[in-house]
Design a protein around this motif. Structure first.
Motif, mmCIF file in Angstrom:
data_model
loop_
_atom_site.group_PDB
_atom_site.id
_atom_site.type_symbol
_atom_site.label_atom_id
_atom_site.label_comp_id
_atom_site.label_asym_id
_atom_site.label_seq_id
_atom_site.Cartn_x
_atom_site.Cartn_y
_atom_site.Cartn_z
ATOM 1 N N ARG A 141 0.831 -1.206 0.000
ATOM 2 C CA ARG A 141 0.000 0.000 0.000
ATOM 3 C C ARG A 141 0.865 1.255 0.000
ATOM 4 N N GLU A 142 1.939 1.227 0.796
ATOM 5 C CA GLU A 142 2.829 2.386 0.854
ATOM 6 C C GLU A 142 3.537 2.598 -0.483
ATOM 7 N N LEU A 143 3.983 1.496 -1.110
ATOM 8 C CA LEU A 143 4.618 1.606 -2.416
ATOM 9 C C LEU A 143 3.656 2.180 -3.445
ATOM 10 N N LEU A 144 2.426 1.673 -3.418
ATOM 11 C CA LEU A 144 1.429 2.137 -4.375
ATOM 12 C C LEU A 144 1.138 3.621 -4.179
ATOM 13 N N ALA A 145 1.085 4.052 -2.921
ATOM 14 C CA ALA A 145 0.850 5.470 -2.640
ATOM 15 C C ALA A 145 1.999 6.318 -3.177
ATOM 16 N N GLN A 146 3.237 5.825 -3.021
ATOM 17 C CA GLN A 146 4.392 6.555 -3.548
ATOM 18 C C GLN A 146 4.322 6.649 -5.068
ATOM 19 N N VAL A 147 3.949 5.539 -5.694
ATOM 20 C CA VAL A 147 3.861 5.527 -7.153
ATOM 21 C C VAL A 147 2.819 6.526 -7.632
ATOM 22 N N ARG A 148 1.671 6.544 -6.974
ATOM 23 C CA ARG A 148 0.611 7.479 -7.372
ATOM 24 C C ARG A 148 1.074 8.921 -7.220
ATOM 25 N N ARG A 149 1.783 9.197 -6.124
ATOM 26 C CA ARG A 149 2.245 10.569 -5.895
ATOM 27 C C ARG A 149 3.277 10.982 -6.931
ATOM 28 N N ARG A 150 4.168 10.064 -7.274
ATOM 29 C CA ARG A 150 5.306 10.428 -8.112
ATOM 30 C C ARG A 150 5.062 10.215 -9.600
ATOM 31 N N GLY A 151 4.334 9.163 -9.924
ATOM 32 C CA GLY A 151 4.235 8.813 -11.331
ATOM 33 C C GLY A 151 2.862 8.905 -11.943
ATOM 34 N N GLY A 152 1.831 9.076 -11.134
ATOM 35 C CA GLY A 152 0.498 9.156 -11.689
ATOM 36 C C GLY A 152 -0.047 7.788 -12.064
ATOM 37 N N ALA A 153 -1.186 7.792 -12.732
ATOM 38 C CA ALA A 153 -1.914 6.557 -13.011
ATOM 39 C C ALA A 153 -1.144 5.596 -13.910
ATOM 40 N N MET A 154 -0.318 6.125 -14.827
ATOM 41 C CA MET A 154 0.371 5.253 -15.773
ATOM 42 C C MET A 154 1.386 4.347 -15.091
ATOM 43 N N ALA A 155 1.869 4.730 -13.904
ATOM 44 C CA ALA A 155 2.871 3.931 -13.217
ATOM 45 C C ALA A 155 2.258 2.889 -12.295
ATOM 46 N N VAL A 156 0.961 2.950 -12.079
ATOM 47 C CA VAL A 156 0.312 2.106 -11.085
ATOM 48 C C VAL A 156 0.114 0.652 -11.510
ATOM 49 N N PRO A 157 -0.231 0.320 -12.764
ATOM 50 C CA PRO A 157 -0.629 -1.052 -13.101
ATOM 51 C C PRO A 157 0.323 -2.152 -12.665
ATOM 52 N N ILE A 158 1.627 -1.938 -12.702
ATOM 53 C CA ILE A 158 2.547 -3.016 -12.349
ATOM 54 C C ILE A 158 2.473 -3.377 -10.874
ATOM 55 N N PHE A 159 1.800 -2.552 -10.065
ATOM 56 C CA PHE A 159 1.608 -2.860 -8.652
ATOM 57 C C PHE A 159 0.198 -3.380 -8.371
ATOM 58 N N ASP A 160 -0.630 -3.451 -9.396
ATOM 59 C CA ASP A 160 -2.041 -3.770 -9.209
ATOM 60 C C ASP A 160 -2.303 -5.249 -9.487
ATOM 61 N N ASP A 161 -2.717 -5.989 -8.466
ATOM 62 C CA ASP A 161 -2.917 -7.432 -8.615
ATOM 63 C C ASP A 161 -4.027 -7.765 -9.610
ATOM 64 N N TYR A 162 -5.072 -6.951 -9.652
ATOM 65 C CA TYR A 162 -6.153 -7.235 -10.601
ATOM 66 C C TYR A 162 -5.650 -7.074 -12.034
ATOM 67 N N VAL A 214 1.845 -6.088 -19.818
ATOM 68 C CA VAL A 214 2.734 -5.912 -18.664
ATOM 69 C C VAL A 214 3.996 -5.169 -19.071
ATOM 70 N N VAL A 215 4.569 -5.541 -20.213
ATOM 71 C CA VAL A 215 5.783 -4.879 -20.689
ATOM 72 C C VAL A 215 5.530 -3.395 -20.918
ATOM 73 N N LYS A 216 4.407 -3.077 -21.544
ATOM 74 C CA LYS A 216 4.073 -1.671 -21.776
ATOM 75 C C LYS A 216 3.952 -0.925 -20.450
ATOM 76 N N ALA A 217 3.330 -1.558 -19.457
ATOM 77 C CA ALA A 217 3.173 -0.915 -18.151
ATOM 78 C C ALA A 217 4.531 -0.661 -17.496
ATOM 79 N N VAL A 218 5.452 -1.619 -17.635
ATOM 80 C CA VAL A 218 6.790 -1.451 -17.064
ATOM 81 C C VAL A 218 7.522 -0.298 -17.743
ATOM 82 N N LEU A 219 7.488 -0.266 -19.071
ATOM 83 C CA LEU A 219 8.182 0.798 -19.797
ATOM 84 C C LEU A 219 7.532 2.157 -19.542
ATOM 85 N N ASP A 220 6.209 2.189 -19.452
ATOM 86 C CA ASP A 220 5.525 3.444 -19.131
ATOM 87 C C ASP A 220 5.981 3.971 -17.772
ATOM 88 N N ALA A 221 6.091 3.059 -16.802
ATOM 89 C CA ALA A 221 6.530 3.463 -15.465
ATOM 90 C C ALA A 221 7.959 3.988 -15.499
#
Length: 215
Positions: A43-64, A74-81
């Motif tokens: 949860r803390e990592l996800l919050a950091q990602v949202r603060r720093r990278g916005g929505a595009m960086a979130v998917p690689i942390f999202d289990d769903y 997945v590759v696109k999400a990693v490169l976007d992040a």
């Protein structure tokens, strides 16, 4: 005597049963505490990602997302992040194959000559990614022109010709500790804070492990 022996045997067996039950309860409590800590860390990592990278960086942390995403997604999400959160000028994702050989699996921002040269990388090759694979630890090259990794090696020229001045390579470790791949961030200048790329690498490792396990 036989009655006393049976009674003693029963008492010993009962003590073992109680001890085993207690051990199971303690183990379950410890595992629950570990699971809670992992969830909190995520949860803390996800919050950091949202603060720093916005929505595009979130998917690689999202289990769903990882449960339904295929390899290209997945590759696109990693490169976007890597670009949105890591501010990379170029980025590559290599997967580890038998013999600890790294194979280029995905990339963005590199010229054709660079990609052809580093299509596969041996663990002993003079590169940051090979060093990350061998040491199983992040490798930070602040200046390619002076890094001992590249001393006297052709790889220095290839990397500089691609416009890279600094590079950060992170081994992506699976749950068992095995290296699944390496994620590298390339910059034409001094790289940003190391915590950013480490954060993305954590998500990328989680994503690769999820794909390997089938979601």
């Amino acid at each position: 005597m036989s009655g006393q022996g049976s009674s003693s045997h029963w008492a010993a067996a009962e003590r073992r049963r109680v001890a085993e039950q207690h051990a199971r309860i303690v183990a379950e409590q410890q595992q629950n505490a570990i699971d809670a800590e992992v969830r909190q860390t995520r949860r803390e990592l996800l919050a950091q990602v949202r603060r720093r990278g916005g929505a595009m960086a979130v998917p690689i942390f999202d289990d769903y997302f990882l449960s339904i995403a295929d390899w290209p997604a997945v590759v696109k999400a990693v490169l976007d992040a890597a670009f949105t959160l890591g501010n990379a000028a170029a980025c590559d994702l290599q997967v580890c194959e038998p013999g600890d050989v790294l194979r280029m699996a995905a990339h963005r921002g590199f010229p054709a000559d660079f990609l052809a040269y580093f299509d596969t990388v041996a663990p002993t090759q003079a590169t940051a990614c090979a060093a990350a694979l061998s040491t199983r630890a992040p490798v930070y090259v602040d200046d390619v022109t002076s890094s001992p990794i590249f001393d006297g090696q052709e790889t220095r020229t290839v990397v500089l010709d691609a416009g890279t001045r600094s590079v950060q390579s992170h081994p992506l470790l699976g749950p068992s500790g095995r290296v699944l791949g390496v994620l590298s961030f390339h910059y034409p200048r001094l790289a940003p804070a190391r915590t950013r790329t480490a954060l993305i690498a954590t998500g990328a490792a989680h994503a690769l492990a999820a794909l390997r396990s089938g979601g």
